[in-house]
Design an enzyme around this catalytic site. Structure first.
Site, PDB file in Angstrom:
ATOM      1  N   GLU A  69     -10.813   2.772  -2.469  1.00 40.95           N
ATOM      2  CA  GLU A  69     -10.349   3.162  -3.846  1.00 40.95           C
ATOM      3  C   GLU A  69     -11.122   4.075  -4.671  1.00 40.95           C
ATOM      4  O   GLU A  69     -11.477   3.663  -5.919  1.00 40.95           O
ATOM      5  CB  GLU A  69     -10.278   1.624  -4.374  1.00 40.95           C
ATOM      6  CG  GLU A  69      -9.327   1.638  -5.596  1.00 40.95           C
ATOM      7  CD  GLU A  69      -7.943   1.989  -5.599  1.00 40.95           C
ATOM      8  OE1 GLU A  69      -7.113   2.739  -6.250  1.00 40.95           O
ATOM      9  OE2 GLU A  69      -7.130   1.434  -4.269  1.00 40.95           O
TER      10      GLU A  69
HETATM   11  C1  LIG Z   1     -11.723  -0.611   5.464  1.00 43.04           C
HETATM   12  C2  LIG Z   1     -10.950   0.518   4.648  1.00 43.04           C
HETATM   13  C3  LIG Z   1      -9.650   0.331   4.164  1.00 43.04           C
HETATM   14  C4  LIG Z   1      -9.040   1.250   3.697  1.00 43.04           C
HETATM   15  N1  LIG Z   1      -7.895   1.165   3.224  1.00 43.04           N
HETATM   16  C5  LIG Z   1      -6.783   2.145   2.843  1.00 43.04           C
HETATM   17  C6  LIG Z   1      -5.536   2.229   2.647  1.00 43.04           C
HETATM   18  O1  LIG Z   1      -5.078   0.911   2.770  1.00 43.04           O
HETATM   19  N2  LIG Z   1      -4.817   3.320   2.425  1.00 43.04           N
HETATM   20  C7  LIG Z   1      -5.420   4.290   1.997  1.00 43.04           C
HETATM   21  O2  LIG Z   1      -4.728   5.304   1.914  1.00 43.04           O
HETATM   22  N3  LIG Z   1      -6.729   4.432   2.396  1.00 43.04           N
HETATM   23  C8  LIG Z   1      -7.339   3.508   2.855  1.00 43.04           C
HETATM   24  N4  LIG Z   1      -8.940   3.525   2.945  1.00 43.04           N
HETATM   25  C9  LIG Z   1      -9.448   5.051   3.048  1.00 43.04           C
HETATM   26  C10 LIG Z   1     -10.438   4.969   1.650  1.00 43.04           C
HETATM   27  O3  LIG Z   1      -9.825   5.229   0.547  1.00 43.04           O
HETATM   28  C11 LIG Z   1     -11.332   6.284   2.167  1.00 43.04           C
HETATM   29  O4  LIG Z   1     -12.153   6.114   3.168  1.00 43.04           O
HETATM   30  C12 LIG Z   1     -11.958   6.931   1.018  1.00 43.04           C
HETATM   31  O5  LIG Z   1     -11.203   7.518  -0.001  1.00 43.04           O
HETATM   32  C13 LIG Z   1     -13.169   8.085   1.434  1.00 43.04           C
HETATM   33  O6  LIG Z   1     -12.602   8.890   2.260  1.00 43.04           O
HETATM   34  P1  LIG Z   1     -13.426   9.119   3.459  1.00 43.04           P
HETATM   35  O7  LIG Z   1     -13.444   8.238   4.234  1.00 43.04           O
HETATM   36  O8  LIG Z   1     -12.484  10.398   4.353  1.00 43.04           O
HETATM   37  O9  LIG Z   1     -14.759   9.770   3.246  1.00 43.04           O
HETATM   38  P2  LIG Z   1     -15.010  11.096   2.642  1.00 43.04           P
HETATM   39  O10 LIG Z   1     -14.036  11.749   1.536  1.00 43.04           O
HETATM   40  O11 LIG Z   1     -15.165  12.213   3.766  1.00 43.04           O
HETATM   41  O12 LIG Z   1     -16.373  11.018   1.903  1.00 43.04           O
HETATM   42  C14 LIG Z   1     -17.541  10.935   2.603  1.00 43.04           C
HETATM   43  C15 LIG Z   1     -18.777  10.963   1.696  1.00 43.04           C
HETATM   44  O13 LIG Z   1     -18.974  12.213   0.873  1.00 43.04           O
HETATM   45  C16 LIG Z   1     -18.773  12.093  -0.445  1.00 43.04           C
HETATM   46  N5  LIG Z   1     -17.883  12.935  -1.004  1.00 43.04           N
HETATM   47  C17 LIG Z   1     -16.604  13.497  -0.807  1.00 43.04           C
HETATM   48  N6  LIG Z   1     -16.225  14.427  -1.458  1.00 43.04           N
HETATM   49  C18 LIG Z   1     -17.201  14.632  -2.349  1.00 43.04           C
HETATM   50  C19 LIG Z   1     -17.385  15.419  -3.570  1.00 43.04           C
HETATM   51  N7  LIG Z   1     -16.045  16.344  -3.991  1.00 43.04           N
HETATM   52  N8  LIG Z   1     -18.329  15.345  -4.224  1.00 43.04           N
HETATM   53  C20 LIG Z   1     -19.327  14.489  -3.969  1.00 43.04           C
HETATM   54  N9  LIG Z   1     -19.319  13.471  -2.969  1.00 43.04           N
HETATM   55  C21 LIG Z   1     -18.190  13.691  -2.117  1.00 43.04           C
HETATM   56  C22 LIG Z   1     -17.934  10.802  -0.591  1.00 43.04           C
HETATM   57  O14 LIG Z   1     -18.465   9.996  -1.973  1.00 43.04           O
HETATM   58  C23 LIG Z   1     -18.783   9.946   0.427  1.00 43.04           C
HETATM   59  O15 LIG Z   1     -19.735   9.319   0.258  1.00 43.04           O
HETATM   60  C24 LIG Z   1      -9.512   2.556   3.679  1.00 43.04           C
HETATM   61  C25 LIG Z   1     -10.930   2.794   4.187  1.00 43.04           C
HETATM   62  C26 LIG Z   1     -11.407   1.711   4.640  1.00 43.04           C
HETATM   63  C27 LIG Z   1     -13.057   2.072   5.330  1.00 43.04           C
END
Ligand SMILES: Cc1cc2nc3c(=O)[nH]c(=O)nc-3n(C[C@H](O)[C@H](O)[C@H](O)COP(=O)(O)OP(=O)(O)OC[C@H]3O[C@@H](n4cnc5c(N)ncnc54)[C@H](O)[C@@H]3O)c2cc1C
Length: 598
Positions: free
Chosen positions: A452
């Site tokens: 979120e």
């Molecule tokens: C258990 C679980 C349940 C989930 N449930 C859902 C769901 O029901 N539906 C759904 O759609 N998604 C869901 N998610 C996905 C979740 O919303 C994403 O994991 C989250 O948005 C982060 O995306 P990512 O994992 O690709 O990490 P990334 O976006 O790759 O981020 C990795 C790191 O880089 C940092 N970062 C990325 N971009 C930037 C930036 N521009 N500036 C500074 N820092 C940055 C982030 O803060 C983070 O620390 C779930 C995730 C988990 C783990």
């Protein structure tokens, strides 16, 4: 917890006063309490006893079907039967027309009892509420109503393997098939959605996915950025206009389950859309019905953002609460060590319970200040959602919510995680074993800084947008509200804390200006997370002061609240100086260090 919840709701936030508003006229403080009683009972009987089971018997995919413990089926059924799925909805769609603040308070019991088992219902309610706001009358009738009734559950499919924080980069594709379908313009979707909570299970006969996808432009290419993103209803099993299953399976399949650190009772799925595993209507492609207008998918998805983020924050608070209560019980019973007085030198004397050691009390007070302060924050925000919907000063409510929502989501995610860590510490070695529940609370909690909107993304939202928007109007609205509390507190024994808060508020304002003094986002935002931390702690100090002013009398309860407030000012608020220092001087280290230097 119930006593604190009731105090915050009814004495501090005056939730009972909402019943003078037309929308809530059929309610009373008694009906609100009855809802809380029901939720507390179901959570205690159907969720809490099975929280560990849902963790140890994590969802299992046999290649065809996903298996969950029977307890998860029973608990979610009991939740649906309570009517809580439609708690805030109109009476004519089967809802209870409850204020948001009461709905949230009721759901708090489930998050505390088993956050993972409660996940399915929270997603379903959010999904259906979104359809009520953006769907056609038939989409509401067919999909939303059946979700509110608990016949079908729902999901939110935003993330993709290559697109998490940056949703503008999603690659799921939606091609128009039939604009005239009664259920909405019908498209065929292809793509992969990652991390989808509740994405597969057999708790309900159908699953209604809400999916973000891009409609290609005239050249057949996907439009870059968020503008091309649309929202679709993609049922796992196809249904007709009378909400009957047609018997055809949609082309949505489970590629696999993710095996998580915590929150294991909620399935988490990699879903493939349109890979051809199923062929509805004789061809591959997942059938999806457009919700709202093309290109407005992200806007619709974020319509429910305030509630969703308060929900995550409140879930974090309740996990913190569960750990706090478990460690408090333990600390009262565990004999270990003796006083540092002369009497304590007698090794044959009885050991004292660890709650008598100042350091253990420090850990308990820290937890108490985090979880009770966090609860005040989430309920305050939920009350603002009610102000926005039915109150007189919507502009003020909107301005406050704008700056508080990133805090509501992120502050408990970080500090109630710290709280869960302290709960483990209070139990010592026992806390580190699976014989006690506190390690699971910590694991479950760890998700909250990730989903979120990650911590980093919330910080960018706060410092990059919220505090500077409309010439800083939202920040000014919050500052004015904080000043009101300071003005009242300055007349009381809380004057020292009032002065401390006034200084903190000035420091936040000063650092905000200095961060933006060069107007360069890369410079201003390099220290956005320390800013978020300082901002959050200042907000919490304000709420603690406000709560302390509402406490009266000489009871243990009242003394406990005052002690937690004093703790926050003595031990926590001073931390903001270090955080704001790097913000104000736009410390360049983190943005300048080269990847090769690590
Ligand atoms: C258990 C679980 C349940 C989930 N449930 C859902 C769901 O029901 N539906 C759904 O759609 N998604 C869901 N998610 C996905 C979740 O919303 C994403 O994991 C989250 O948005 C982060 O995306 P990512 O994992 O690709 O990490 P990334 O976006 O790759 O981020 C990795 C790191 O880089 C940092 N970062 C990325 N971009 C930037 C930036 N521009 N500036 C500074 N820092 C940055 C982030 O803060 C983070 O620390 C779930 C995730 C988990 C783990």
């Amino acid at each position: 917890m119930r006593q604190t919840l009731d105090f915050l709701l009814f004495d501090w936030l005056k939730a009972g006063d909402l019943t003078v508003r037309e929308r809530f006229a059929e309610h009373s403080a008694e009906t609100f309490s009855a809802v809380l009683d029901t939720c507390e009972k179901i959570a205690r009987e159907k969720f809490a006893p099975f929280n560990r089971l849902a963790d140890t018997q994590e969802p299992h995919f046999d290649g065809e079907r996903v298996h969950l413990p029977q307890a998860t089926h029973d608990a979610t059924r009991a939740y649906a039967e309570s009517g809580m799925l439609a708690a805030a909805q109109d009476y004519d769609v089967g809802g209870m027309q409850l204020p948001c603040v009461i709905e949230m308070a009721g759901n708090a019991f489930f998050s505390k009892a088993s956050v993972a088992m409660g996940g399915y219902a929270m997603l379903t309610s959010g999904n259906a509420s979104l359809l009520m706001a953006h769907g056609t009358p038939l989409q509401r009738e067919v999909f939303a109503k059946n979700e509110f009734a608990g016949r079908w559950f729902g999901t939110m499919c935003l993330s993709e393997p290559q697109a998490g924080s940056s949703l503008s980069d999603i690659a799921t594709r939606a091609e128009l098939e039939d604009e005239t379908d009664a259920l909405g313009p019908r498209y065929r979707l292809t793509g992969n959605k990652m991390w989808i909570s509740g994405g597969e299970h057999e708790i309900t006969e159908n699953i209604i996915h809400l999916v973000l996808a891009k409609v290609p432009g005239p050249d057949g290419k996907l439009i870059a950025g968020t503008k091309g993103i649309s929202l679709f209803i993609v049922p796992k099993k196809l249904v007709n206009e009378r909400a009957e299953l047609t018997g055809e399976r949609n082309d949505v399949s489970l590629a696999g389950l993710n095996h998580k650190l915590g929150y294991r009772g909620t399935t988490n799925c990699l879903l493939n859309f349109g890979e051809g595993r199923f062929t509805p209507g004789g061809r591959k492609g997942a059938v999806g019905y457009l919700v709202g207008k093309p290109g407005e998918g992200l806007r619709a998805m974020f319509h429910m953002m305030n509630e969703a983020r308060i929900g995550v924050g409140l879930g974090a608070v309740m996990l913190g609460y569960a750990g706090y209560e478990a460690s408090l019980d333990y600390a009262k019973q565990r004999p270990q060590g003796r006083p540092m007085t002369a009497a304590g030198k007698d090794a044959s004397s009885r050991q004292r319970p660890i709650i008598e050691h100042a350091d253990v009390r420090r850990m308990l007070l820290a937890q108490k200040s985090y979880v009770e302060g966090g609860l005040a924050l989430e309920l305050f925000c939920a009350r603002l959602v009610d102000e926005l919907a039915t109150g007189d000063d919507k502009t003020q409510a909107q301005a406050l919510l704008d700056v508080l929502i990133p805090i509501a989501k992120s502050w408990p995610s970080e500090w109630c995680l710290e709280s869960n860590s302290l709960a483990i510490q209070v139990l010592g070695g026992y806390g580190y074993t699976r014989d006690f529940p506190v390690e699971q609370y910590w694991r479950d909690q760890r998700l909250n800084m990730i989903h979120e909107g990650t911590h980093g993304i919330q910080a960018l939202d706060l410092l990059g947008r919220k505090v500077v928007q409309q010439g800083g109007a939202s920040l000014a609205a919050l500052a004015a509200r904080v000043q009101q509390t300071i003005a009242r507190a300055i007349q009381t024994d809380w004057a020292p804390q009032a002065n401390q808060l006034a200084a903190a508020l000035a420091q936040v304002g000063g650092a905000t200006k200095k961060a933006w003094s060069t107007g360069e986002p890369e410079e201003a935002l390099a220290n956005a997370v320390p800013y978020l931390q300082a901002f959050g702690h200042t907000v919490l100090a304000w709420l603690w002061l406000d709560v302390a002013l509402a406490v009266s009398g000489d009871s243990h309860f009242a003394h406990g609240k005052r002690a937690a407030a004093r703790y926050f000012f003595a031990y926590e608020l001073p931390k903001i100086a270090a955080w704001l220092d790097v913000v104000a001087r736009r410390e360049p280290l983190c943005r300048e260090i080269q990847p090769e230097y690590f």
